[in-house]
Write a protein that holds these residues in place. Structure first.
Motif, PDB file in Angstrom:
ATOM      1  N   VAL A  36       0.827  -1.210   0.000  1.00  0.00           N
ATOM      2  CA  VAL A  36       0.000   0.000   0.000  1.00  0.00           C
ATOM      3  C   VAL A  36       0.858   1.256   0.000  1.00  0.00           C
ATOM      4  CG1 VAL A  36      -1.728   1.299   1.317  1.00  0.00           C
ATOM      5  CG2 VAL A  36      -1.912  -1.179   1.134  1.00  0.00           C
ATOM      6  N   PHE A  37       1.876   1.296   0.849  1.00  0.00           N
ATOM      7  CA  PHE A  37       2.733   2.484   0.931  1.00  0.00           C
ATOM      8  C   PHE A  37       3.427   2.753  -0.398  1.00  0.00           C
ATOM      9  CE2 PHE A  37       6.795   4.566   1.841  1.00  0.00           C
ATOM     10  CZ  PHE A  37       6.316   5.738   2.400  1.00  0.00           C
ATOM     11  N   ASN A  38       3.987   1.716  -1.014  1.00  0.00           N
ATOM     12  CA  ASN A  38       4.665   1.887  -2.302  1.00  0.00           C
ATOM     13  C   ASN A  38       3.688   2.328  -3.396  1.00  0.00           C
ATOM     14  OD1 ASN A  38       7.162   1.232  -1.268  1.00  0.00           O
ATOM     15  ND2 ASN A  38       6.929  -0.940  -1.724  1.00  0.00           N
ATOM     16  N   THR A  39       2.464   1.815  -3.336  1.00  0.00           N
ATOM     17  CA  THR A  39       1.453   2.215  -4.313  1.00  0.00           C
ATOM     18  C   THR A  39       1.125   3.697  -4.157  1.00  0.00           C
ATOM     19  OG1 THR A  39       0.508  -0.011  -4.276  1.00  0.00           O
ATOM     20  CG2 THR A  39      -0.862   1.745  -5.181  1.00  0.00           C
ATOM     21  N   LEU A  40       0.907   4.123  -2.922  1.00  0.00           N
ATOM     22  CA  LEU A  40       0.620   5.540  -2.677  1.00  0.00           C
ATOM     23  C   LEU A  40       1.798   6.422  -3.063  1.00  0.00           C
ATOM     24  CD1 LEU A  40      -1.270   5.339   0.738  1.00  0.00           C
ATOM     25  CD2 LEU A  40      -2.231   5.762  -1.533  1.00  0.00           C
ATOM     26  N   LEU A  41       3.006   5.958  -2.766  1.00  0.00           N
ATOM     27  CA  LEU A  41       4.204   6.705  -3.142  1.00  0.00           C
ATOM     28  C   LEU A  41       4.310   6.837  -4.655  1.00  0.00           C
ATOM     29  CD1 LEU A  41       6.626   8.007  -1.718  1.00  0.00           C
ATOM     30  CD2 LEU A  41       7.863   5.873  -2.059  1.00  0.00           C
ATOM     31  N   LEU A  42       3.993   5.776  -5.365  1.00  0.00           N
ATOM     32  CA  LEU A  42       4.026   5.797  -6.830  1.00  0.00           C
ATOM     33  C   LEU A  42       2.985   6.765  -7.394  1.00  0.00           C
ATOM     34  CD1 LEU A  42       5.487   4.481  -9.213  1.00  0.00           C
ATOM     35  CD2 LEU A  42       3.797   2.660  -9.147  1.00  0.00           C
ATOM     36  N   ILE A  43       1.813   6.779  -6.803  1.00  0.00           N
ATOM     37  CA  ILE A  43       0.758   7.693  -7.259  1.00  0.00           C
ATOM     38  C   ILE A  43       1.173   9.148  -7.031  1.00  0.00           C
ATOM     39  CG2 ILE A  43      -1.590   8.496  -6.756  1.00  0.00           C
ATOM     40  CD1 ILE A  43      -2.331   5.553  -6.320  1.00  0.00           C
ATOM     41  N   VAL A  44       1.732   9.440  -5.870  1.00  0.00           N
ATOM     42  CA  VAL A  44       2.181  10.804  -5.578  1.00  0.00           C
ATOM     43  C   VAL A  44       3.325  11.198  -6.510  1.00  0.00           C
ATOM     44  CG1 VAL A  44       3.292  12.251  -3.818  1.00  0.00           C
ATOM     45  CG2 VAL A  44       1.369  10.785  -3.201  1.00  0.00           C
ATOM     46  N   ALA A  45       4.259  10.281  -6.756  1.00  0.00           N
ATOM     47  CA  ALA A  45       5.396  10.583  -7.632  1.00  0.00           C
ATOM     48  C   ALA A  45       4.938  10.883  -9.061  1.00  0.00           C
ATOM     49  CB  ALA A  45       6.378   9.414  -7.632  1.00  0.00           C
ATOM     50  N   THR A  46       4.013  10.085  -9.581  1.00  0.00           N
ATOM     51  CA  THR A  46       3.540  10.349 -10.943  1.00  0.00           C
ATOM     52  C   THR A  46       2.753  11.656 -11.012  1.00  0.00           C
ATOM     53  OG1 THR A  46       1.588   8.953 -10.613  1.00  0.00           O
ATOM     54  CG2 THR A  46       3.521   7.935 -11.666  1.00  0.00           C
ATOM     55  N   SER A  47       2.061  12.005  -9.939  1.00  0.00           N
ATOM     56  CA  SER A  47       1.348  13.283  -9.911  1.00  0.00           C
ATOM     57  C   SER A  47       2.324  14.454  -9.939  1.00  0.00           C
ATOM     58  CB  SER A  47       0.455  13.379  -8.682  1.00  0.00           C
ATOM     59  OG  SER A  47      -0.570  12.433  -8.749  1.00  0.00           O
ATOM     60  N   ILE A  76       5.381  14.404 -11.149  1.00  0.00           N
ATOM     61  CA  ILE A  76       5.966  14.416 -12.492  1.00  0.00           C
ATOM     62  C   ILE A  76       4.995  15.038 -13.489  1.00  0.00           C
ATOM     63  CG2 ILE A  76       6.732  12.937 -14.396  1.00  0.00           C
ATOM     64  CD1 ILE A  76       7.857  11.038 -12.210  1.00  0.00           C
ATOM     65  N   GLY A  77       3.721  14.704 -13.376  1.00  0.00           N
ATOM     66  CA  GLY A  77       2.712  15.265 -14.274  1.00  0.00           C
ATOM     67  C   GLY A  77       2.615  16.778 -14.147  1.00  0.00           C
ATOM     68  N   ILE A  78       2.637  17.288 -12.924  1.00  0.00           N
ATOM     69  CA  ILE A  78       2.582  18.732 -12.707  1.00  0.00           C
ATOM     70  C   ILE A  78       3.820  19.397 -13.301  1.00  0.00           C
ATOM     71  CG2 ILE A  78       2.657  20.516 -10.920  1.00  0.00           C
ATOM     72  CD1 ILE A  78       0.904  18.555  -9.228  1.00  0.00           C
ATOM     73  N   TYR A  79       4.980  18.780 -13.117  1.00  0.00           N
ATOM     74  CA  TYR A  79       6.213  19.313 -13.683  1.00  0.00           C
ATOM     75  C   TYR A  79       6.146  19.345 -15.211  1.00  0.00           C
ATOM     76  CZ  TYR A  79      11.108  19.563 -15.045  1.00  0.00           C
ATOM     77  OH  TYR A  79      12.280  19.920 -15.634  1.00  0.00           O
ATOM     78  N   VAL A  80       5.632  18.290 -15.794  1.00  0.00           N
ATOM     79  CA  VAL A  80       5.539  18.212 -17.258  1.00  0.00           C
ATOM     80  C   VAL A  80       4.587  19.280 -17.789  1.00  0.00           C
ATOM     81  CG1 VAL A  80       4.637  16.790 -19.146  1.00  0.00           C
ATOM     82  CG2 VAL A  80       6.207  15.804 -17.494  1.00  0.00           C
ATOM     83  N   VAL A  81       3.441  19.442 -17.137  1.00  0.00           N
ATOM     84  CA  VAL A  81       2.483  20.458 -17.578  1.00  0.00           C
ATOM     85  C   VAL A  81       3.115  21.839 -17.505  1.00  0.00           C
ATOM     86  CG1 VAL A  81       0.336  21.626 -16.948  1.00  0.00           C
ATOM     87  CG2 VAL A  81       0.395  19.157 -17.069  1.00  0.00           C
ATOM     88  N   LYS A  82       3.829  22.094 -16.413  1.00  0.00           N
ATOM     89  CA  LYS A  82       4.419  23.417 -16.228  1.00  0.00           C
ATOM     90  C   LYS A  82       5.540  23.691 -17.230  1.00  0.00           C
ATOM     91  CE  LYS A  82       6.662  26.289 -12.806  1.00  0.00           C
ATOM     92  NZ  LYS A  82       7.322  26.336 -11.519  1.00  0.00           N
ATOM     93  N   ASN A  83       6.481  22.799 -17.355  1.00  0.00           N
ATOM     94  CA  ASN A  83       7.659  23.058 -18.183  1.00  0.00           C
ATOM     95  C   ASN A  83       7.470  22.683 -19.650  1.00  0.00           C
ATOM     96  OD1 ASN A  83       9.132  24.115 -16.071  1.00  0.00           O
ATOM     97  ND2 ASN A  83       9.818  22.112 -15.415  1.00  0.00           N
ATOM     98  N   ALA A 138      -0.858  13.729 -13.925  1.00  0.00           N
ATOM     99  CA  ALA A 138      -1.051  14.358 -12.614  1.00  0.00           C
ATOM    100  C   ALA A 138      -2.260  13.785 -11.875  1.00  0.00           C
ATOM    101  CB  ALA A 138      -1.212  15.869 -12.779  1.00  0.00           C
ATOM    102  N   LEU A 139      -3.231  13.253 -12.594  1.00  0.00           N
ATOM    103  CA  LEU A 139      -4.405  12.666 -11.946  1.00  0.00           C
ATOM    104  C   LEU A 139      -4.031  11.339 -11.292  1.00  0.00           C
ATOM    105  CD1 LEU A 139      -7.119  13.270 -14.686  1.00  0.00           C
ATOM    106  CD2 LEU A 139      -6.853  14.479 -12.524  1.00  0.00           C
ATOM    107  N   PRO A 140      -4.593  11.040 -10.135  1.00  0.00           N
ATOM    108  CA  PRO A 140      -4.265   9.766  -9.487  1.00  0.00           C
ATOM    109  C   PRO A 140      -4.887   8.592 -10.226  1.00  0.00           C
ATOM    110  CG  PRO A 140      -5.896  10.962  -8.210  1.00  0.00           C
ATOM    111  CD  PRO A 140      -5.481  11.861  -9.327  1.00  0.00           C
TER     112      PRO A 140
END
Length: 129
Positions: A28-39, A41-48, A85-87
């Motif tokens: 569960v922790f790794n799954t949540l960490l993966l979801i937060v990390a991809t979010s 990354i998504g925000i960074y991609v949208v911005k830059n 960025a969406l979970p």
């Protein structure tokens, strides 16, 4: 309208099932960490990357060229970043496909078709100044 509603329900159930399966496999922790990390990354991609794509469209227009391909590329890149960025893992997969240049080319004809269809119905209008 029923198809859209049914599509959302099927999507939500598929996303939930995938989260459960991945959570059982990696924890569960790794799954949540993966979801937060991809979010993040998504925000960074949208911005830059999104801003770079918008600048590319402006440069294309400034050169007097039609912005069609650059505009489509910008919309697909921005959409990929937002989906990333969406979970959820399905949205992450589609978002990653939209961000990769070689797979983005698969989506370009679909987007052109959708735009032409909207333009024929009068739902999509291009205004020139």
């Amino acid at each position: 309208m029923r198809k859209v509603f049914l599509g959302f329900i099927v999507y939500a159930l598929a996303e939930l099932a995938l989260l459960i399966v991945i959570g059982q496999n990696i924890g569960v922790f790794n799954t949540l960490l993966l979801i937060v990390a991809t979010s993040i990354i998504g925000i960074y991609v949208v911005k830059n990357k999104g801003m770079n794509s918008v600048q590319n469209v402006k440069n294309t227009i400034a050169r007097g060229e039609a912005p069609g391909p650059a505009l489509i590329d910008t919309v697909l890149t921005f959409s990929g970043g937002v989906l990333l960025a969406l979970p959820g893992f399905l949205t992450d997969l589609i978002g990653l496909l939209l961000l990769m240049p070689f797979s983005r080319k698969m989506f370009q004809p679909i987007f052109y078709y959708w735009m032409r269809k909207k333009m024929k119905k009068g739902n999509f209008i291009i205004v020139q100044k």
